[in-house]
Design an enzyme around this catalytic site. Structure first.
Site, PDB file in Angstrom:
ATOM      1  N   GLY A   1       3.418  -6.687   3.354  1.00  0.00           N
ATOM      2  CA  GLY A   1       4.354  -6.481   2.256  1.00  0.00           C
ATOM      3  C   GLY A   1       4.297  -5.070   1.703  1.00  0.00           C
ATOM      4  N   SER A   2       3.661  -4.147   2.432  1.00  0.00           N
ATOM      5  CA  SER A   2       3.334  -2.829   1.883  1.00  0.00           C
ATOM      6  C   SER A   2       4.513  -1.883   1.706  1.00  0.00           C
ATOM      7  CB  SER A   2       2.274  -2.148   2.757  1.00  0.00           C
ATOM      8  OG  SER A   2       1.064  -2.855   2.687  1.00  0.00           O
TER       9      SER A   2
ATOM     10  N   SER B   1       0.790  -1.219   0.000  1.00  0.00           N
ATOM     11  CA  SER B   1       0.000   0.000   0.000  1.00  0.00           C
ATOM     12  C   SER B   1       0.833   1.286   0.000  1.00  0.00           C
ATOM     13  CB  SER B   1      -0.926  -0.002   1.226  1.00  0.00           C
ATOM     14  OG  SER B   1      -0.188  -0.054   2.434  1.00  0.00           O
ATOM     15  N   SER B   2       2.163   1.170   0.116  1.00  0.00           N
ATOM     16  CA  SER B   2       3.018   2.375   0.069  1.00  0.00           C
ATOM     17  C   SER B   2       3.370   2.700  -1.378  1.00  0.00           C
ATOM     18  CB  SER B   2       4.288   2.161   0.903  1.00  0.00           C
ATOM     19  OG  SER B   2       3.981   1.721   2.205  1.00  0.00           O
TER      20      SER B   2
ATOM     21  N   ILE C   1       2.225  -4.270   6.545  1.00  0.00           N
ATOM     22  CA  ILE C   1       1.483  -5.232   7.366  1.00  0.00           C
ATOM     23  C   ILE C   1       1.236  -6.535   6.604  1.00  0.00           C
ATOM     24  CG2 ILE C   1      -0.885  -4.536   6.734  1.00  0.00           C
ATOM     25  CD1 ILE C   1      -1.500  -4.627   9.786  1.00  0.00           C
TER      26      ILE C   1
END
Length: 568
Positions: free
Chosen positions: A232-233, A209-210, A230
């Protein structure tokens, strides 16, 4: 009867009008957020233009090409000014976000922060360095949205601990980056701020998500960013965008980040905790960031963070390592190029004098279905579904949302029907009592004990393993949640893990992909094949892992891999 019919029709019409008004209100909020962002972009573009008129001689490419360690040295000695560096990176960030839509918002207070760092008695380790931060990491006076409409109304009242420490070390937070809606996706799209694109190929996702961080740094618009992980983000955007990224042991850095609502979204499952960590273009940048953050101020502001300063001796060591390795976890076979990356890196490490030992992580199918997914969906996904109340659901999340909405019995029947077609399909188990939840706690602890025992038995220092990649075509991550087993494992274990780019996809890799069958050539395997096709020239990475609290050793191993891959 006619009165009853009229009442029924009137009620139906009222419901339709109520829903229409609700959606109209949502649209208004989203449009206002978009206007605010566009206004901020124009303001920064004007500030850059004014700076350019005042200082026309700035050599932009020379500044942007400096590695972080060299840039900090130039800033501390005074041969470059923080103002020059800041506006140079803002100008580049404007260019990158125009191409990739990676920014959620500029932080106009960065100009005030420039004045403050010049009044500090001592120059911190990150003096004058512009830093980008992920959307949900709290910065005073700014929204922390997680891509959700319900989070658009209330700005954060106080800087997060991590932002406070960055500022105390002389860094200048200047931008907040885009994220997928609710953070629970490894694509990067939400209905408010739209889809972020991979800077190397606009058909591809930057990961998530990053993902906003990944796109901005890879495009050259930031030299250092802070993401969260959390499942693999940090590591997936680093893999997709050719960056170095570190997920530390969750408690090594303060995760006190935002309002209670967004804390719930990003770190509710304490058994698989959220970790904040750095993303950058090289490993030395990650090490410098960790060294700067692991300071007395961090330990004072958040007493739950163990007061363990960065161990420079471990990071600088050149002693040979005993390295465990594997190129598949046996659960979700990755594309040929990712396995090639592990094998080539293994050979390079062996040639450099390190000892390589085959390692096989135990029971990944059990970890994925019984530990990871059950932790997130212990309540059947109800808490996660609640965050979409009053929101338009992003198309990339609809498969997961629709799955969670299916009744428990329906999920079991569906799993039985699809089992012959999808080998790795599983029903999402729930914890239906406190006793079941305690048992689930015990199962995770027991698995961690089992994994560490196997690690100790082989006398390993670190582990080399694959990471999901290369970059997926946008829209595909939402269809392949189970493909993240390579990164998710180390969130369940709470081990430090980092990603290092070592190669690029070749024509030979693309040809070999045509023969990829995965586990059993089922629909998921074929979907993965479609997701990664057309990736020639895109980055290929490996994952480096150490035991808990050994971030310095993990970084030292990452540095070794980086050095060998660059020599190759």
């Amino acid at each position: 009867p006619s009165a009853a019919l009229a009442l029924l029709c009137g009620s139906a019409a009222a419901v339709v009008v109520w829903k229409w008004l609700g959606k109209r209100q949502i649209r208004k909020k989203m449009e206002e957020a978009q206007r605010t962002r566009d206004k901020g972009v124009k303001k920064m573009a004007k500030a850059v233009q004014q700076f350019r008129e005042q200082v026309p001689s700035v050599q932009t490419d020379a500044v942007l090409s400096l590695p972080l360690l060299e840039l900090t040295g130039r800033l501390r000695e005074g041969s470059l000014s923080p103002k020059t560096v800041l506006y140079t990176y803002i100008e580049k960030a404007l260019e990158v976000t125009q191409q990739t839509n990676c920014l959620r918002h500029f932080i106009p207070e960065c100009e005030e922060q420039l004045q403050e760092i010049q009044q500090q008695r001592e120059k911190g380790l990150l003096y004058g360095i512009p830093v980008s931060i992920k959307d949900h990491i709290g910065h005073k006076g700014h929204l922390s949205t997680c891509g959700l409409v319900q989070c658009l109304g209330t700005p954060v009242q106080e800087d997060s601990v991590l932002v406070k420490v960055l500022k105390s070390q002389g860094a200048v937070p200047f931008a907040m980056t885009n994220v997928p809606q609710s953070l629970f996706n490894y694509d990067c799209s939400n209905p408010i701020f739209g889809q972020t694109l991979n800077p190397f190929n606009h058909q591809k996702s930057p990961g998530g998500s990053s993902g906003g961080e990944g796109a901005l740094i890879a495009g050259g618009g930031s030299i250092l960013g802070i993401g969260s992980d959390i499942g693999g983000s940090i590591r997936l955007p680093s893999s997709f965008c050719g960056l170095c990224g570190l997920k530390p042991t969750a408690e090594r850095l303060s995760v006190w980040c935002t309002s209670l609502l967004n804390m719930d979204v990003c770190s509710r499952p304490t058994l698989v905790p959220c970790a904040l960590g750095p993303m950058a273009r090289d490993v030395d940048s990650l090490a410098l960031c960790m060294k700067a953050l692991l300071c007395q101020e961090m330990f004072q502001l958040d007493p739950t963070v163990p007061p363990i300063p960065f161990d420079e001796e471990v990071y600088s060591s050149s002693a040979p390592l005993r390295v465990g390795y594997y190129d598949t976890d046996g659960y979700f076979p990755l594309p040929p190029c990712m396995r090639r990356a592990v094998q080539e890196t293994r050979g390079a490490l062996q040639a450099a004098g390190h000892q390589l030992v085959p390692f096989s992580p135990p029971r990944i199918h059990y970890v994925m279905t019984e530990l990871f997914l059950k932790t997130f969906f212990a309540d059947g996904g109800r808490a996660w579904l609640d965050v979409f109340t009053g929101n338009i659901i992003d198309p990339s999340l609809k498969p997961q949302v629709n799955c969670c909405k299916i009744p428990r019995l329906g999920k079991k029947l569906l799993a039985l029907i699809l089992k012959p077609l999808l080998k790795n399909i599983a029903t999402i188990s729930t914890c239906r009592s406190v006793k079941e939840m305690w048992n689930h706690h015990h199962q995770i602890q027991a698995y961690r004990t089992e994994f560490i025992a196997q690690w100790r038995e082989l006398q390993l220092d670190v582990v080399l393993c694959p990471v999901l990649g290369p970059a997926f075509t946008s829209g595909y991550p939402g269809k392949l949640l189970t493909a993240i087993s390579s990164t998710m494992l180390y969130n369940v274990l709470n081990f430090p893990a980092g990603v290092v780019p070592v190669s690029t996809v070749t024509e030979a890799d693309e040809e070999e992909l045509k023969h990829y069958r995965g586990c059993c050539d089922d629909p998921w395997d074929r979907t993965l094949k479609q997701a990664v096709a057309g990736a020639v020239g895109l980055p290929v990475a490996v994952q480096c892992v150490a035991l808990p609290w050994q971030e310095e050793l993990c970084l030292r191993f990452m540095k070794e891999v980086e050095t060998l891959s660059r020599e190759k």
